[in-house]
Design an enzyme around this catalytic site. Sequence first.
Site, PDB file in Angstrom:
ATOM      1  N   ALA A 110      13.781 -14.481   9.668  1.00 17.78           N
ATOM      2  CA  ALA A 110      13.956 -13.843  10.893  1.00 17.78           C
ATOM      3  C   ALA A 110      12.681 -12.626  10.187  1.00 17.78           C
ATOM      4  O   ALA A 110      12.951 -12.493   8.740  1.00 17.78           O
ATOM      5  CB  ALA A 110      14.877 -13.164  11.062  1.00 17.78           C
ATOM      6  N   PHE A 111      12.363 -11.921  11.089  1.00 20.50           N
ATOM      7  CA  PHE A 111      11.656 -10.829  11.122  1.00 20.50           C
ATOM      8  C   PHE A 111      12.054  -9.894   9.271  1.00 20.50           C
ATOM      9  O   PHE A 111      11.308  -9.066   9.230  1.00 20.50           O
ATOM     10  CB  PHE A 111      10.565  -9.603  11.684  1.00 20.50           C
ATOM     11  CG  PHE A 111      11.721  -9.085  12.292  1.00 20.50           C
ATOM     12  CD1 PHE A 111      11.268  -7.668  12.306  1.00 20.50           C
ATOM     13  CD2 PHE A 111      12.296  -9.059  13.545  1.00 20.50           C
ATOM     14  CE1 PHE A 111      12.268  -6.583  12.464  1.00 20.50           C
ATOM     15  CE2 PHE A 111      13.421  -8.126  14.163  1.00 20.50           C
ATOM     16  CZ  PHE A 111      13.090  -6.966  13.989  1.00 20.50           C
ATOM     17  N   LYS A 112      13.594  -9.212   9.795  1.00 20.82           N
ATOM     18  CA  LYS A 112      13.903  -8.553   8.130  1.00 20.82           C
ATOM     19  C   LYS A 112      13.211  -9.185   7.154  1.00 20.82           C
ATOM     20  O   LYS A 112      13.558  -8.481   6.576  1.00 20.82           O
ATOM     21  CB  LYS A 112      14.999  -8.892   8.605  1.00 20.82           C
ATOM     22  CG  LYS A 112      15.988  -8.683  10.121  1.00 20.82           C
ATOM     23  CD  LYS A 112      16.253  -7.489  10.547  1.00 20.82           C
ATOM     24  CE  LYS A 112      17.100  -7.037  11.978  1.00 20.82           C
ATOM     25  NZ  LYS A 112      16.609  -7.862  13.584  1.00 20.82           N
ATOM     26  N   ASP A 113      13.270  -9.782   6.260  1.00 21.34           N
ATOM     27  CA  ASP A 113      12.530 -10.563   5.924  1.00 21.34           C
ATOM     28  C   ASP A 113      11.612  -9.851   5.345  1.00 21.34           C
ATOM     29  O   ASP A 113      11.072  -9.193   4.087  1.00 21.34           O
ATOM     30  CB  ASP A 113      12.863 -12.012   5.108  1.00 21.34           C
ATOM     31  CG  ASP A 113      13.606 -12.706   5.509  1.00 21.34           C
ATOM     32  OD1 ASP A 113      14.663 -13.000   5.187  1.00 21.34           O
ATOM     33  OD2 ASP A 113      13.636 -13.943   5.799  1.00 21.34           O
ATOM     34  N   MET A 116      12.593  -5.950   4.156  1.00 23.01           N
ATOM     35  CA  MET A 116      13.636  -6.409   3.218  1.00 23.01           C
ATOM     36  C   MET A 116      13.317  -6.658   1.983  1.00 23.01           C
ATOM     37  O   MET A 116      13.539  -5.803   0.548  1.00 23.01           O
ATOM     38  CB  MET A 116      14.698  -6.867   3.588  1.00 23.01           C
ATOM     39  CG  MET A 116      16.508  -6.842   2.593  1.00 23.01           C
ATOM     40  SD  MET A 116      16.954  -5.516   4.281  1.00 23.01           S
ATOM     41  CE  MET A 116      17.453  -5.561   5.147  1.00 23.01           C
TER      42      MET A 116
END
Length: 471
Positions: A110-113, A116
């Site tokens: 997911a784009f959160k990587d 993060m």
Amino acid sequence: MRYISTRGDAASLDFVDVMLAGLARDGGLYVPETWPQLEPACIAGFAGRPYAEIAAEVVRPFIGGGIAASQLARMAQEAYGAFRHPAVVPLVQLAPGLFVLELFHGPTLAFKDLAMQLVARLMDYALKLRGERLTVVVATSGDTGGAAVEAFRGCAQVDLVVLFPHGRVSEVQRRMMTTAPDDNVHAVAVEGTFDDCQALVKAMFNHHAFRDQVRLSAVNSINWARIVAQAVYYFAAAVALGAPYRKVAFTVPTGNFGDVYAGYVAHRMGLPVERLVVATNVNDILVRTFATGAYSLRDVVATAAPSMDIQVSSNFERLLFEAYHRDGRKIAALMGSLMQSRRFLVEAHALATIRAVFSAHRADEQERAAAMRAWMREADYCADPHTAIGLAVAEKEARDPTVPMVVLATAHPAKFPETVREACGIVPKLPDGLAELETRTERVTVLPPDQSAIERFVASVSRAAKEGAAA
Ligand SMILES: *Cc1c(COP(=O)(O)O)cnc(C)c1O
């Protein structure tokens, strides 16, 4: 670079302090005192460069002197080196003038990587320089928890505790949180809802003795460092499509308004963004606000795009701050009204400022499923449910055919196999290396939604707390 609060009443801080603090003491969100500018020649120079190099250049002016440029460049290399695609964020063309920007090639799909992976390294590095440790606690409805575990595992200065609602996340999402072998990351299944998890984190932050004991910190989507890291892919995509000599529009599947606000940051830095289209599911508070000016809370409806099932879009406060010409007192009053009466009204002049750059539309569950089916049939493209909301919304936006439209693909379809199967009749495969998730040993602690039980657990795994007790 100094940062000020959107509510105008907290001391200004530098980048590292803002990154480690999260929320401002007056309850506001930090924003940079001024917008750094990237000249057209600098933006043009991004063409053909590796993603990690673009990231270092876009992020650098926000950091100031706190972290050396060479260290930032090294950390960006490490953060994006492990992505599954050499372009890190590949663009895929679906139709003339229509593209998807795939932000799901990181370790947790997911784009959160993208944010993060960089922010965890920046935090660990800054803490090492200061000789300090922190305990990071995150509440997650699914994607953030796994991204945080993958990013912080093995960090020398940080212990991470992820709280997720027991039995209410998908199997892939759960395994991404529970199978990391590193002993500084901990998954807690709370016997309650996501709202319970979030309330517990808030309560721990308000319990000042505990907060100081474990040196509590947060990396939720209001963390400024995450926003800045997300501005990078707007530059990378726009340059690939001809910026700065050509304008580009973006449609962004939106929940907490962090991702689309990062597009606004890129715009303020000098990227020629023609339009930012906010895509929501039936949880459409932003669409209603953009239409009428009335920001009014309703109950959350569960959908197949759970990361967009929100009631309050926290980062919207940052855009309001700009629309009100950075009048912190005004923003504090609006947020006070939200607490009191669950609504506030955006005045006409501020709404006009917002509408000059932003549009917003919603797509319901039928439209979401229809978009998944249609793109499968027409372009052999399998979109996850969040991306499909973006695709359905992009169709609703009246467009200039000479301006490319980029829809952000925020998650890999294999993260939502059931929804994809229902809509398209196929089961998307997990990428190589993740299939073995299913056989890895899980490590998870189940706890009741009880503040003292959770605090006891957090304190027991916090090295910051142990060092404090020994000192
Ligand atoms: C987090 C998330 C979103 C929402 O992003 P915001 O920055 O909160 O607006 C959309 N799609 C997916 C898959 C997500 O994980």
